[in-house]
Design an enzyme around this catalytic site. Structure first.
Site, PDB file in Angstrom:
ATOM      1  N   HIS A   1      38.368  17.969 -47.485  1.00 49.29           N
ATOM      2  CA  HIS A   1      37.733  17.804 -48.793  1.00 49.29           C
ATOM      3  C   HIS A   1      38.331  18.723 -49.857  1.00 49.29           C
ATOM      4  O   HIS A   1      37.930  18.655 -51.016  1.00 49.29           O
ATOM      5  CB  HIS A   1      36.227  18.070 -48.702  1.00 49.29           C
ATOM      6  CG  HIS A   1      35.495  17.107 -47.825  1.00 49.29           C
ATOM      7  ND1 HIS A   1      35.644  15.744 -47.938  1.00 49.29           N
ATOM      8  CD2 HIS A   1      34.628  17.309 -46.805  1.00 49.29           C
ATOM      9  CE1 HIS A   1      34.892  15.147 -47.028  1.00 49.29           C
ATOM     10  NE2 HIS A   1      34.276  16.073 -46.326  1.00 49.29           N
ATOM     11  N   CYS A   2      39.259  19.582 -49.462  1.00 54.74           N
ATOM     12  CA  CYS A   2      39.853  20.516 -50.420  1.00 54.74           C
ATOM     13  C   CYS A   2      41.176  19.970 -50.925  1.00 54.74           C
ATOM     14  O   CYS A   2      42.018  19.520 -50.141  1.00 54.74           O
ATOM     15  CB  CYS A   2      40.071  21.885 -49.765  1.00 54.74           C
ATOM     16  SG  CYS A   2      40.618  23.140 -50.944  1.00 54.74           S
TER      17      CYS A   2
END
Length: 375
Positions: free
Chosen positions: A163-164
């Site tokens: 998710h980064c």
């Protein structure tokens, strides 16, 4: 250093410790005790089992598959390593606290990890007890990328922070380890020009998708629960093979789709490496994943992906990503043991494998809950 790569990279990149030579006696399994987050019990305020990585290693030792001597010890990614992908502004936001009176508030880290009480702890402790473990796992993924090319396969027992992206974290993901591993390979290892990400975590991998949105060298296959975090429509444009699942999807449908689409993806574009995000939050009963896959289904899923890679002679890097039940560590260990029993990983991939060539077995010729988001 191998003739194929050096610590400064093909284009005079920065000096890094993450591509140091690894003894041939080591298996390409990367881990460090630094992975585990233990911080006065605060880690228990997020459903993520912040000690699962050490438990996986414990189970593998118990089954006598590994010893400390054959594990590759992960190194922490330096700021220069992280800047290969991340913006200086983003890293500074992680590093710097917000000052209010005499207090330092670690707002960004508390938001990314979804542990609000981190706001009230001294920033230096948050840096040491939360971000350093995540940087070490990130270093482990980058190291495992090179090992996969050298040995034909590699497993980082941590990582998978999908998710980064370069300038934004979220869902317990502070560093873009998947993007970093790929960028390091593109910059430093001769012959790596295409990568395929097979993301089988229950959540959409919007971080690496945003990072590679305009990069045609990276093919992304993502299989996820369509109804949960992050629901990032912009990032979905980067997915070349999108498989959206409904609540409660079970083994038969899931495994059929994984096999069909992984075969299709690898037939469509032949990559130089596969990055396999093997989240276990697809497990039945997971509080965030919303799917209903059995432990046996997870083990079979991993076997399908490794078998597809081996059949084509494509190096594969596996990261463990999400999984929010205490029993997920045992399942990850059981899956790794099954890969060994099936002859898909193990000592045979190390014997005779020097850093200057790919071993014969892999010859190149041939995620939302009610309160939390998640890896």
């Amino acid at each position: 250093m191998s003739k194929k790569e050096d610590s400064r990279g093909k284009k005079g990149s920065h000096q890094t410790e993450l591509y140091a030579e690894v003894p041939s006696t080591c298996l390409p399994i990367v881990y460090s005790p630094e992975y585990n987050i233990t911080f006065m019990g605060l880690e228990k305020l997020h459903p993520f089992d912040a000690g699962k990585w050490g438990k996986v290693i414990h189970f593998l030792k118990e089954e006598q598959f590994i010893t400390d001597e054959v594990i590759v010890l992960a190194r922490e990614a330096s700021e220069a390593d992280l800047l290969v992908v991340h913006t200086a502004r983003y890293l500074n936001r992680l590093k710097n606290a917000i000052l209010e009176g005499s207090r330092e508030w670690s707002l960004v880290v508390a938001t990314i990890t979804e542990i609000p009480p981190l706001l009230f702890l001294p920033n230096f402790l948050v840096q040491r007890k939360v971000l350093k473990p995540l940087r070490t796992q990130t270093g482990g993924t980058i190291m495992a990328g090179k090992l996969a090319m050298d040995r034909g396969w590699a497993i980082n027992v941590g990582g998978g922070f999908h998710h980064c992206s370069s300038d934004k974290g979220g869902g317990f993901c502070a560093y873009a380890d998947i993007t970093l591993a790929i960028k390091f390979l593109f910059e430093r290892v001769e012959g790596v020009a295409r990568a395929t990400i097979i993301d089988l975590d229950a959540h959409q991998g919007n971080g690496h998708e945003r990072d590679f949105l305009e990069d045609r060298r990276v093919y992304i296959m993502d299989v996820y629960n369509r109804h949960i975090y992050p629901g990032d429509g912009y990032a979905k444009r980067a997915i070349k093979r999108k498989v959206e699942l409904d609540w409660g999807t079970e083994d038969m449908e899931y495994l059929q789709k994984v096999e069909l689409h992984s075969e299709g993806a690898l037939n469509e574009v032949r990559p130089d490496i596969i990055i396999y995000n093997a989240g276990t939050d697809i497990l039945d009963g997971d509080p965030l994943g919303g799917l209903a896959i059995s432990p046996q289904g997870i083990i079979k899923r991993d076997e399908i992906i490794f078998r597809a890679a081996r059949r084509r002679g494509i190096p594969i890097l596996m990261v463990t990503s999400g999984g929010y039940q205490k029993k997920t560590a045992r399942i990850i260990a059981d899956s790794i043991l099954n890969l060994h029993r099936q002859g898909l990983i193990g000592e045979e991939a190390v014997e005779g494998a020097g850093p200057s060539h790919v071993p014969l077995m892999m010859s190149k010729s041939v995620s939302s809950g009610a309160m939390f988001s998640a890896i």
